[in-house]
Design a protein around this motif. Sequence first.
Motif, PDB file in Angstrom:
ATOM      1  N   VAL A 288       0.880  -1.161   0.000  1.00  0.00           N
ATOM      2  CA  VAL A 288       0.000   0.000   0.000  1.00  0.00           C
ATOM      3  C   VAL A 288       0.919   1.212   0.000  1.00  0.00           C
ATOM      4  O   VAL A 288       1.793   1.332   0.868  1.00  0.00           O
ATOM      5  CB  VAL A 288      -0.910   0.006   1.248  1.00  0.00           C
ATOM      6  N   GLY A 289       0.791   2.059  -1.015  1.00  0.00           N
ATOM      7  CA  GLY A 289       1.630   3.246  -1.142  1.00  0.00           C
ATOM      8  C   GLY A 289       1.028   4.404  -0.357  1.00  0.00           C
ATOM      9  O   GLY A 289      -0.170   4.668  -0.454  1.00  0.00           O
ATOM     10  N   ILE A 290       1.858   5.077   0.428  1.00  0.00           N
ATOM     11  CA  ILE A 290       1.402   6.204   1.252  1.00  0.00           C
ATOM     12  C   ILE A 290       2.233   7.434   0.897  1.00  0.00           C
ATOM     13  O   ILE A 290       3.467   7.405   1.008  1.00  0.00           O
ATOM     14  CB  ILE A 290       1.554   5.871   2.753  1.00  0.00           C
TER      15      ILE A 290
ATOM     16  N   GLY B 128      -1.395  10.751   2.667  1.00  0.00           N
ATOM     17  CA  GLY B 128      -2.292   9.624   2.903  1.00  0.00           C
ATOM     18  C   GLY B 128      -2.123   8.522   1.887  1.00  0.00           C
ATOM     19  O   GLY B 128      -1.176   8.544   1.089  1.00  0.00           O
ATOM     20  N   VAL B 129      -3.078   7.586   1.902  1.00  0.00           N
ATOM     21  CA  VAL B 129      -3.002   6.434   1.002  1.00  0.00           C
ATOM     22  C   VAL B 129      -2.995   6.923  -0.445  1.00  0.00           C
ATOM     23  O   VAL B 129      -3.835   7.729  -0.849  1.00  0.00           O
ATOM     24  CB  VAL B 129      -4.173   5.454   1.240  1.00  0.00           C
ATOM     25  N   HIS B 130      -2.023   6.456  -1.207  1.00  0.00           N
ATOM     26  CA  HIS B 130      -1.817   6.930  -2.573  1.00  0.00           C
ATOM     27  C   HIS B 130      -2.206   5.872  -3.601  1.00  0.00           C
ATOM     28  O   HIS B 130      -2.841   6.161  -4.598  1.00  0.00           O
ATOM     29  CB  HIS B 130      -0.342   7.329  -2.726  1.00  0.00           C
ATOM     30  N   HIS B 131      -1.818   4.621  -3.342  1.00  0.00           N
ATOM     31  CA  HIS B 131      -2.189   3.541  -4.256  1.00  0.00           C
ATOM     32  C   HIS B 131      -2.128   2.188  -3.568  1.00  0.00           C
ATOM     33  O   HIS B 131      -1.528   2.050  -2.508  1.00  0.00           O
ATOM     34  CB  HIS B 131      -1.310   3.544  -5.506  1.00  0.00           C
ATOM     35  N   VAL B 132      -2.782   1.218  -4.188  1.00  0.00           N
ATOM     36  CA  VAL B 132      -2.728  -0.164  -3.727  1.00  0.00           C
ATOM     37  C   VAL B 132      -2.096  -0.970  -4.854  1.00  0.00           C
ATOM     38  O   VAL B 132      -2.476  -0.812  -6.018  1.00  0.00           O
ATOM     39  CB  VAL B 132      -4.145  -0.697  -3.404  1.00  0.00           C
ATOM     40  N   ALA B 133      -1.105  -1.779  -4.514  1.00  0.00           N
ATOM     41  CA  ALA B 133      -0.389  -2.554  -5.539  1.00  0.00           C
ATOM     42  C   ALA B 133      -0.712  -4.032  -5.414  1.00  0.00           C
ATOM     43  O   ALA B 133      -0.599  -4.618  -4.338  1.00  0.00           O
ATOM     44  CB  ALA B 133       1.113  -2.350  -5.417  1.00  0.00           C
ATOM     45  N   ILE B 134      -1.144  -4.596  -6.529  1.00  0.00           N
ATOM     46  CA  ILE B 134      -1.460  -6.017  -6.590  1.00  0.00           C
ATOM     47  C   ILE B 134      -0.435  -6.702  -7.479  1.00  0.00           C
ATOM     48  O   ILE B 134      -0.202  -6.281  -8.615  1.00  0.00           O
ATOM     49  CB  ILE B 134      -2.885  -6.233  -7.160  1.00  0.00           C
TER      50      ILE B 134
ATOM     51  N   ALA C  60       2.444  -1.127 -13.790  1.00  0.00           N
ATOM     52  CA  ALA C  60       1.566  -0.275 -14.590  1.00  0.00           C
ATOM     53  C   ALA C  60       0.423   0.174 -13.688  1.00  0.00           C
ATOM     54  O   ALA C  60      -0.061  -0.604 -12.860  1.00  0.00           O
ATOM     55  CB  ALA C  60       1.026  -1.025 -15.792  1.00  0.00           C
ATOM     56  N   PHE C  61       0.020   1.431 -13.849  1.00  0.00           N
ATOM     57  CA  PHE C  61      -1.055   1.966 -13.027  1.00  0.00           C
ATOM     58  C   PHE C  61      -2.383   1.979 -13.790  1.00  0.00           C
ATOM     59  O   PHE C  61      -2.405   2.220 -15.001  1.00  0.00           O
ATOM     60  CB  PHE C  61      -0.724   3.386 -12.564  1.00  0.00           C
ATOM     61  N   VAL C  62      -3.460   1.708 -13.042  1.00  0.00           N
ATOM     62  CA  VAL C  62      -4.819   1.802 -13.581  1.00  0.00           C
ATOM     63  C   VAL C  62      -5.453   3.030 -12.936  1.00  0.00           C
ATOM     64  O   VAL C  62      -5.330   3.248 -11.719  1.00  0.00           O
ATOM     65  CB  VAL C  62      -5.636   0.537 -13.246  1.00  0.00           C
TER      66      VAL C  62
ATOM     67  N   LEU D  95      -6.215   4.384  -6.996  1.00  0.00           N
ATOM     68  CA  LEU D  95      -5.131   4.230  -7.965  1.00  0.00           C
ATOM     69  C   LEU D  95      -4.545   2.833  -7.753  1.00  0.00           C
ATOM     70  O   LEU D  95      -4.043   2.520  -6.669  1.00  0.00           O
ATOM     71  CB  LEU D  95      -4.060   5.313  -7.750  1.00  0.00           C
ATOM     72  N   LEU D  96      -4.659   2.005  -8.779  1.00  0.00           N
ATOM     73  CA  LEU D  96      -4.265   0.610  -8.659  1.00  0.00           C
ATOM     74  C   LEU D  96      -2.943   0.402  -9.392  1.00  0.00           C
ATOM     75  O   LEU D  96      -2.801   0.813 -10.539  1.00  0.00           O
ATOM     76  CB  LEU D  96      -5.366  -0.249  -9.284  1.00  0.00           C
ATOM     77  N   GLU D  97      -1.997  -0.198  -8.703  1.00  0.00           N
ATOM     78  CA  GLU D  97      -0.725  -0.543  -9.349  1.00  0.00           C
ATOM     79  C   GLU D  97      -0.694  -2.047  -9.571  1.00  0.00           C
ATOM     80  O   GLU D  97      -0.920  -2.820  -8.640  1.00  0.00           O
ATOM     81  CB  GLU D  97       0.443  -0.126  -8.442  1.00  0.00           C
TER      82      GLU D  97
END
Length: 134
Positions: free
Chosen positions: A9-11, A75-81, A115-117, A126-128
């Motif tokens: 989880v990107g912060i 704060g929370v910037h992105h979630v990476a899967i 790659a970001f969605v 923002l999904l990575e």
Amino acid sequence: MKPLKVDHVGIAVKSLDEAVKLYTALGLRVSHTETVEDQKVKTAFLPVGETNLELLESTSPDGPVARTIEKRGEGVHHVAICVDNIDEALQAARRAGLTLVDEKPRTGAHGARIAFVHPKSTRGVLLELCEKKH
Ligand code: ZN
């Protein structure tokens, strides 16, 4: 294509040093730091079990993380899967009509292909997508 796990989880933070101090006070430790020139960020990874927090500080006032902080604060910037095949994941996202920030994978921290969605097609997140080197 198989989703493997939430990798991190990107912060977005204003100061990496101050944020690291705070999270290490909670018992987390930094496993890896890296500057990703392409995204104009300094990052620190703090493992929590199978996943990580990725603290992000912009290296430039016009970087994407700096712009996010300007708009929405820290704060929370992105979630990476993590997926086993990012090319297939991007194809699936395209087929599903999602808006891609990156049409093709680029190189992120740890040399991963990422790659970001766009959040407008993922209910505001923002999904990575990432594929680690095997
Ligand atoms: Zn990330």
